[in-house]
Design an enzyme around this catalytic site. Structure first.
Site, PDB file in Angstrom:
ATOM      1  N   ASP A  19       0.806  -1.193   0.120  1.00 60.38           N
ATOM      2  CA  ASP A  19      -0.029   0.079   0.015  1.00 60.38           C
ATOM      3  C   ASP A  19       0.997   1.322  -0.159  1.00 60.38           C
ATOM      4  O   ASP A  19       0.643   2.243   0.909  1.00 60.38           O
ATOM      5  CB  ASP A  19      -0.951   0.027   1.265  1.00 60.38           C
ATOM      6  CG  ASP A  19      -1.717  -1.257   1.315  1.00 60.38           C
ATOM      7  OD1 ASP A  19      -1.967  -2.012   0.428  1.00 60.38           O
ATOM      8  OD2 ASP A  19      -1.861  -1.703   2.385  1.00 60.38           O
ATOM      9  N   GLU A  45     -11.265  -2.131  -3.455  1.00 58.33           N
ATOM     10  CA  GLU A  45     -10.800  -1.540  -2.421  1.00 58.33           C
ATOM     11  C   GLU A  45      -9.635  -0.497  -3.130  1.00 58.33           C
ATOM     12  O   GLU A  45      -9.410  -0.240  -4.443  1.00 58.33           O
ATOM     13  CB  GLU A  45      -9.980  -2.760  -1.547  1.00 58.33           C
ATOM     14  CG  GLU A  45      -8.887  -3.551  -2.079  1.00 58.33           C
ATOM     15  CD  GLU A  45      -8.481  -4.655  -1.049  1.00 58.33           C
ATOM     16  OE1 GLU A  45      -9.141  -4.731  -0.187  1.00 58.33           O
ATOM     17  OE2 GLU A  45      -7.371  -5.048  -1.339  1.00 58.33           O
ATOM     18  N   HIS A 104      -3.160  -1.948  -5.010  1.00 56.15           N
ATOM     19  CA  HIS A 104      -3.305  -0.731  -4.105  1.00 56.15           C
ATOM     20  C   HIS A 104      -2.137   0.303  -4.561  1.00 56.15           C
ATOM     21  O   HIS A 104      -1.250   0.228  -3.823  1.00 56.15           O
ATOM     22  CB  HIS A 104      -2.952  -1.425  -2.846  1.00 56.15           C
ATOM     23  CG  HIS A 104      -3.440  -0.365  -1.794  1.00 56.15           C
ATOM     24  ND1 HIS A 104      -4.491  -0.481  -0.801  1.00 56.15           N
ATOM     25  CD2 HIS A 104      -3.179   0.792  -1.465  1.00 56.15           C
ATOM     26  CE1 HIS A 104      -4.944   0.204  -0.070  1.00 56.15           C
ATOM     27  NE2 HIS A 104      -4.110   1.540  -0.244  1.00 56.15           N
ATOM     28  N   ARG A 133       5.059  -8.585  -0.451  1.00 59.25           N
ATOM     29  CA  ARG A 133       4.411  -7.398  -1.448  1.00 59.25           C
ATOM     30  C   ARG A 133       5.335  -6.419  -1.489  1.00 59.25           C
ATOM     31  O   ARG A 133       5.805  -5.820  -0.349  1.00 59.25           O
ATOM     32  CB  ARG A 133       3.192  -6.978  -1.028  1.00 59.25           C
ATOM     33  CG  ARG A 133       2.233  -7.958  -1.226  1.00 59.25           C
ATOM     34  CD  ARG A 133       0.571  -7.460  -0.868  1.00 59.25           C
ATOM     35  NE  ARG A 133       0.670  -7.270   0.580  1.00 59.25           N
ATOM     36  CZ  ARG A 133      -0.475  -6.830   1.365  1.00 59.25           C
ATOM     37  NH1 ARG A 133      -1.602  -6.525   0.488  1.00 59.25           N
ATOM     38  NH2 ARG A 133      -0.387  -6.675   2.537  1.00 59.25           N
TER      39      ARG A 133
END
Length: 346
Positions: free
Chosen positions: A37, A219, A283, A313
């Site tokens: 993120d 999202e 994201h 990630r």
């Protein structure tokens, strides 16, 4: 030392300097070994970068976002124990609003059903200085599970977009929008503008269009504006799948709070590349180059299939283009072997 030795040493110094200069002007992805993120804010010649760390908020400061691994960093907030926002801190974003710094994030008490959005404020021009004051929960009516808040200004009014549940159980994640009264208060009801409808939004890890598994996720919404055109880029599918990807909403109406004003594109605009060994890209956030001439995407992805939503990630970035119809062209996630030029400096 003879002339030949001096020449060789001088040449080595030149080569070393040239190599350092070359490295400073180019980079390869990923930017860090881990960091989901990712988000950055450019201010007064510096990028202020952050990503999800689960138990605290950390801010990085650098002139070159490609060199984030060597950037100055600071823990700006650690949550107090025993609160509804002590754990599972996700997707922080730092914004400058009315000459103050705000950081928005989602957190809970260890129970995912209690995830809500919160905000801190710092009135110091330098976010590494001053005090970060907890302003409280940012909630719309009805107050439901909420994560991934993104704040933007449109026609002199401030809005928030986020991902949330319709009810109290995890059936699916939708994208909502609401007007803000001030940087820590939502005014009025939330409005649903996107829910998973296409196969690629709820595909799971089975490539079965007739019988897709039960994965219903929208999202990580991000506001994007270019030449007067308004978009929301969002993440679709489950982050635990390799099919995590980015979708696009285009604003085509007059009322930004009217669900009918948002048109969803029927295909993802950014998805995995097995050829480049990039899986589950998503994201994201967007940023401009220091000279304001280039648009870039900052996103996380995995380097191998099946790595899911864990610590593998890693943050990556690449320059984007624009299609003739005005929509963003994010291209294909580049491989770790691709040498890229850094964002153009002033």
């Amino acid at each position: 030392m003879n002339t030949e030795h001096q020449y060789i040493i001088g040449l080595l110094f030149i080569l070393m300097f040239a190599n350092c200069f070359s490295q400073s002007k180019t980079f390869t992805n990923p930017l860090l070994p881990s960091g989901a993120d990712p988000y950055s804010t450019y201010y007064n010649g510096y990028y202020y970068y952050t990503h999800t760390l689960q138990d605290k908020l950390v801010l990085w400061k650098t002139k070159n976002l490609a060199n984030i691994a060597a950037a100055e960093s600071k823990i700006i907030w650690t949550p107090p124990e025993g609160t509804m926002y002590s754990k599972d801190i996700w997707a922080p974003e730092f914004h400058i609003i009315d000459n103050k710094w705000y950081v928005y994030f989602a957190a809970d008490d260890g129970n995912n059903e209690n995830h809500r959005m919160y905000v801190l404020e710092n009135d110091n021009e330098d976010p590494f200085q001053g005090e970060w004051d907890f302003k409280g929960k940012v909630a719309a009516w009805p107050d439901r599970w909420a994560i991934d808040g993104n704040v933007f200004t449109y026609e002199d009014e401030r809005y928030m977009i986020w991902s949330g549940w319709e009810g109290h159980t995890n059936g699916q994640q939708n994208i909502y929008i609401a007007k803000m009264k001030n940087p820590w208060t939502i005014e009025g009801k939330r409005v649903l503008i996107s829910e998973p409808t296409y196969v690629w939004e709820k595909q799971g890890d089975l490539d079965d269009e007739e019988n897709p598994p039960h994965v219903n996720v929208n999202e990580g919404p991000q506001y994007l504006e270019h030449n007067g055109e308004i978009f929301i880029v969002y993440s679709a599918n489950g982050c635990w799948t390799d099919y995590y990807s980015l979708g696009l909403l285009s604003f085509k109406g007059e009322d930004i709070l009217d669900p009918g004003s948002w048109i969803k594109h029927n295909k993802p605009i950014f998805k995995k590349s097995e050829e480049n060994s990039v899986y589950a890209p998503g994201h994201n956030s967007f940023f401009k180059s220091p000279d304001d001439s280039e648009d870039w995407i900052l996103y996380h992805a995995n380097s191998r299939p099946g790595e899911g939503c864990g610590t593998r990630r890693s943050p990556r970035m690449q320059k984007i283009k624009w299609n003739e119809d005005g929509t963003p062209n994010l291209g294909t996630p580049v491989s770790a072997k691709t040498i890229l030029e850094i964002p153009t400096l002033k």
